[in-house]
Design a protein around this motif. Sequence first.
Motif, PDB file in Angstrom:
ATOM      1  N   GLU A 184       0.838  -1.213   0.000  1.00 22.66           N
ATOM      2  CA  GLU A 184       0.000   0.000   0.000  1.00 22.66           C
ATOM      3  C   GLU A 184       0.867   1.254   0.000  1.00 22.66           C
ATOM      4  O   GLU A 184       0.571   2.232  -0.711  1.00 22.66           O
ATOM      5  CB  GLU A 184      -0.913  -0.010   1.222  1.00 22.66           C
ATOM      6  N   GLU A 185       1.957   1.236   0.795  1.00 25.97           N
ATOM      7  CA  GLU A 185       2.866   2.386   0.839  1.00 25.97           C
ATOM      8  C   GLU A 185       3.515   2.609  -0.523  1.00 25.97           C
ATOM      9  O   GLU A 185       3.608   3.746  -1.020  1.00 25.97           O
ATOM     10  CB  GLU A 185       3.937   2.175   1.904  1.00 25.97           C
ATOM     11  N   LYS A 186       3.955   1.524  -1.147  1.00 26.46           N
ATOM     12  CA  LYS A 186       4.601   1.620  -2.465  1.00 26.46           C
ATOM     13  C   LYS A 186       3.631   2.191  -3.506  1.00 26.46           C
ATOM     14  O   LYS A 186       3.989   3.066  -4.304  1.00 26.46           O
ATOM     15  CB  LYS A 186       5.063   0.231  -2.897  1.00 26.46           C
ATOM     16  N   GLU A 187       2.379   1.693  -3.480  1.00 27.49           N
ATOM     17  CA  GLU A 187       1.383   2.159  -4.449  1.00 27.49           C
ATOM     18  C   GLU A 187       1.053   3.637  -4.233  1.00 27.49           C
ATOM     19  O   GLU A 187       0.874   4.392  -5.193  1.00 27.49           O
ATOM     20  CB  GLU A 187       0.122   1.308  -4.335  1.00 27.49           C
ATOM     21  N   THR A 188       0.986   4.042  -2.949  1.00 27.44           N
ATOM     22  CA  THR A 188       0.705   5.452  -2.636  1.00 27.44           C
ATOM     23  C   THR A 188       1.821   6.362  -3.131  1.00 27.44           C
ATOM     24  O   THR A 188       1.568   7.412  -3.759  1.00 27.44           O
ATOM     25  CB  THR A 188       0.528   5.629  -1.117  1.00 27.44           C
ATOM     26  N   LEU A 189       3.074   5.943  -2.858  1.00 28.72           N
ATOM     27  CA  LEU A 189       4.219   6.739  -3.296  1.00 28.72           C
ATOM     28  C   LEU A 189       4.281   6.829  -4.821  1.00 28.72           C
ATOM     29  O   LEU A 189       4.533   7.899  -5.387  1.00 28.72           O
ATOM     30  CB  LEU A 189       5.519   6.137  -2.754  1.00 28.72           C
ATOM     31  N   GLU A 191       1.801   6.505  -6.906  1.00 30.59           N
ATOM     32  CA  GLU A 191       0.675   7.307  -7.375  1.00 30.59           C
ATOM     33  C   GLU A 191       0.970   8.800  -7.182  1.00 30.59           C
ATOM     34  O   GLU A 191       0.684   9.628  -8.075  1.00 30.59           O
ATOM     35  CB  GLU A 191      -0.584   6.913  -6.605  1.00 30.59           C
ATOM     36  N   ASN A 192       1.566   9.135  -6.028  1.00 33.23           N
ATOM     37  CA  ASN A 192       1.927  10.536  -5.763  1.00 33.23           C
ATOM     38  C   ASN A 192       2.945  11.036  -6.788  1.00 33.23           C
ATOM     39  O   ASN A 192       2.834  12.162  -7.305  1.00 33.23           O
ATOM     40  CB  ASN A 192       2.508  10.684  -4.357  1.00 33.23           C
TER      41      ASN A 192
END
Length: 218
Positions: A184-189, A191-192
């Motif tokens: 989830e952290e990787k996907e958020t980063l 995406e940002n």
Amino acid sequence: MFEFLKRKANSLQGIIKKSNTKNKLDKKVLRKNDISLLILDERWNSLFKNTERTSEIIVSEDKLKELLKLQSRLLTESKEISLHKKDLMSRIIQLTKEVFDKNNEDAKKEMSSCEKEIKQINERLGAIEEEIENIPDRIKEANLELLEVTINIVYYKIRFNQKRIKELEALIEDAKSRLKGYIEEKETLAENDTDIYSYFHDLLGGEELEKLDKEFFG
């Protein structure tokens, strides 16, 4: 990793050594079953691929092996002395004419010696026959003793393994939870970064953005 496995193996041995409880099998029932000779059973031997044979297993195993060796020796001896007895009886028949027709003293002595040896062989054959008759029951009993010892050792291992499986299940669940967080952290980063990159691309244009890429990312 190897140190961890060593500690676990020592822990299992400790469980086995500390336990004084012995599971007694109903041998009356087992005697009716066709229990194969364990030491000749591949599946029994495979039980010890990852489990060390304890002193109890080794003693019971050796007892069974010795009985099988004894059975083999007795059968061989019985065959050999029976053949020798046959030769002695043939010799007595050959000596009959010399003894009874010619009254040959040397022949008499040899015949007497043959008869004495045959008597000794008959006594030994009787003893061997008695032993051979008893050995199958002794082998079956020793085999059941080995089975009993095996069950005690192997079931302690199963109990130990089940405890470790529960520990591993908890660790796996924890790892899954942490992995989910990492994803989830990787996907958020990611995406940002995509949103930021898209914004500056629209704001500055591709040419300026390329310059920034070279400056910041080489």
